[in-house]
Scaffold this active site. Structure first.
Site, PDB file in Angstrom:
ATOM      1  N   LYS A 205     -19.857 -17.207 -27.749  1.00 61.60           N
ATOM      2  CA  LYS A 205     -20.642 -18.205 -28.484  1.00 61.60           C
ATOM      3  C   LYS A 205     -20.689 -17.843 -29.969  1.00 61.60           C
ATOM      4  O   LYS A 205     -20.525 -18.693 -30.842  1.00 61.60           O
ATOM      5  CB  LYS A 205     -22.076 -18.264 -27.921  1.00 61.60           C
ATOM      6  CG  LYS A 205     -22.158 -18.877 -26.538  1.00 61.60           C
ATOM      7  CD  LYS A 205     -23.527 -18.702 -25.886  1.00 61.60           C
ATOM      8  CE  LYS A 205     -23.456 -19.146 -24.425  1.00 61.60           C
ATOM      9  NZ  LYS A 205     -24.685 -18.926 -23.668  1.00 61.60           N
TER      10      LYS A 205
ATOM     11  N   GLN B 160     -30.297 -15.951 -23.604  1.00 60.82           N
ATOM     12  CA  GLN B 160     -29.216 -15.869 -22.619  1.00 60.82           C
ATOM     13  C   GLN B 160     -29.786 -15.560 -21.226  1.00 60.82           C
ATOM     14  O   GLN B 160     -30.584 -14.636 -21.070  1.00 60.82           O
ATOM     15  CB  GLN B 160     -28.220 -14.777 -23.045  1.00 60.82           C
ATOM     16  CG  GLN B 160     -27.001 -14.669 -22.170  1.00 60.82           C
ATOM     17  CD  GLN B 160     -26.108 -15.914 -22.239  1.00 60.82           C
ATOM     18  OE1 GLN B 160     -25.938 -16.525 -23.284  1.00 60.82           O
ATOM     19  NE2 GLN B 160     -25.539 -16.295 -21.103  1.00 60.82           N
TER      20      GLN B 160
ATOM     21  N   ASP C 259     -30.057 -25.244 -25.515  1.00 61.73           N
ATOM     22  CA  ASP C 259     -29.544 -25.441 -24.151  1.00 61.73           C
ATOM     23  C   ASP C 259     -30.180 -26.658 -23.474  1.00 61.73           C
ATOM     24  O   ASP C 259     -29.715 -27.081 -22.413  1.00 61.73           O
ATOM     25  CB  ASP C 259     -29.847 -24.199 -23.285  1.00 61.73           C
ATOM     26  CG  ASP C 259     -28.761 -23.136 -23.378  1.00 61.73           C
ATOM     27  OD1 ASP C 259     -27.598 -23.499 -23.627  1.00 61.73           O
ATOM     28  OD2 ASP C 259     -29.083 -21.959 -23.191  1.00 61.73           O
TER      29      ASP C 259
END
Ligand SMILES: NC(=O)c1ccc[n+]([C@@H]2O[C@H](COP(=O)([O-])OP(=O)(O)OC[C@H]3O[C@@H](n4cnc5c(N)ncnc54)[C@H](OP(=O)(O)O)[C@@H]3O)[C@@H](O)[C@H]2O)c1
Length: 303
Positions: free
Chosen positions: A52, A96, A119
């Protein structure tokens, strides 16, 4: 039988994003900021975070990683999240997953500012999807819609079957397909008569995490097959059974091959399918970048 090329579409979207970021920088003197918080040493998670960071940096995003030890106290992690919520250079934020055992995911994630939740996993953002009141989606489902759009697959009226009910993939894509007027069935490990339900699918989304779980005989001829599964296989027999010729070569070099949840023989029966790798996978990180740019624009407009 047409393969849906996620790698090519992802590359195209990234080129557009780099251009947008450059123009926004010229206009405002600012660039989107993405911070990824990672707790602990899990190698797979670290790999995802590195990828990422690399992609974001290449596009001109101000990408930062906040690394915390596995032993970090939840209160300290929450403090860090509050600081990032307040940081005007951080427009997009993610923690994460999975968090190390013992940490309660939602007790941590719920401290994130929902407007920075890149997200789109927070309850309010998943709720907006249920209400069909948002155009920002979790990254993997967003990548699936982008692929359907690219290949002009109109889902209205289709029987869509989603196998897997995670909040990351299965549940949001089921809601998003419902919003697009598909008739959606969600299946999971307690579903009875899975074969018959899959056999009715005009559009099948497999997000299970078991190589070749959906076999060719289960699939309706002419179906659209979306394979989210990303299974790392280390056993030669498994690799021989499930992997593409390129992945078999990878196994010889690196000791593992990647395979999807849908048996490759099913592709022959399908109108469209996403290959693994090279289908949904490359779209996910790309949609994370697209969400970052969108959050930046929204925060510029509201400041
Ligand atoms: N390509 C990408 O960018 C990307 C992104 C995310 C995930 N993935 C991959 O997609 C796969 C799924 O990920 P996830 O996070 O959604 O997984 P997950 O949270 O582990 O969920 C797996 C789902 O599969 C269901 N399932 C398991 N065994 C089953 C069975 N025998 N019959 C029917 N359903 C069954 C589970 O049902 P229950 O709920 O009943 O347990 C669960 O809902 C994994 O391979 C993951 O690596 C790829």
């Amino acid at each position: 039988m047409q393969a849906m090329d996620g790698k090519a579409l992802a590359a195209e979207i990234r080129t557009g994003l780099a251009d947008t970021i450059r123009k926004l920088k010229e206009q405002t003197g600012r660039v989107p900021g993405l911070t990824v918080v990672i707790v602990g040493e899990d190698p797979a998670s670290r790999g995802y975070v590195r990828s990422k960071h690399k992609t974001a940096s290449e596009l001109g995003i101000n990408s930062r990683i906040l690394e915390l030890p596995e032993t970090v106290a939840p209160a300290r992690l929450i403090d860090e999240i509050h600081n990032l919520n307040q940081d005007g250079d951080v427009h997009a934020l993610l923690v994460q997953l999975p968090l190390p055992g013992g940490m309660k995911t939602w007790e941590i994630l719920n401290h994130m500012d929902p407007e920075k939740d890149v997200d789109r996993f927070l309850p309010v953002n998943l709720g907006r999807i249920m209400l069909n009141e948002t155009s920002l989606f979790p990254c993997t489902p967003a990548g699936i819609l982008a692929l359907l759009d690219r290949y002009r697959i109109e889902v209205t009226g289709m029987n869509a079957v989603v196998v897997g009910r995670s909040f990351i993939v299965g549940k949001p894509i089921a809601a998003m397909l419902t919003n697009r007027n598909a008739t959606v069935t969600i299946c999971h490990s307690k579903t009875r008569n899975l074969d018959a339900l899959v056999g009715e699918a005009d559009l099948l989304v497999a997000a299970i995490g078991r190589a070749g779980f959906i076999t060719a005989d289960m699939v309706k001829p002419g179906a659209v097959l979306i394979d989210v599964g990303t299974n790392y296989l280390h056993d030669r027999e498994e690799v021989e059974k499930h992997c593409s010729p390129i992945q078999k070569k990878r196994f010889e070099k690196k000791g593992y091959g990647i395979a999807g949840d849908i048996e490759r023989a099913a592709y022959e029966k399908a109108a469209h399918h996403t290959p693994v790798p090279g289908g949904v996978g490359p779209m996910t990180v790309t949609m994370l970048m697209a969400n970052t740019v969108e959050l930046f624009k929204r925060q510029l407009n509201s400041s």
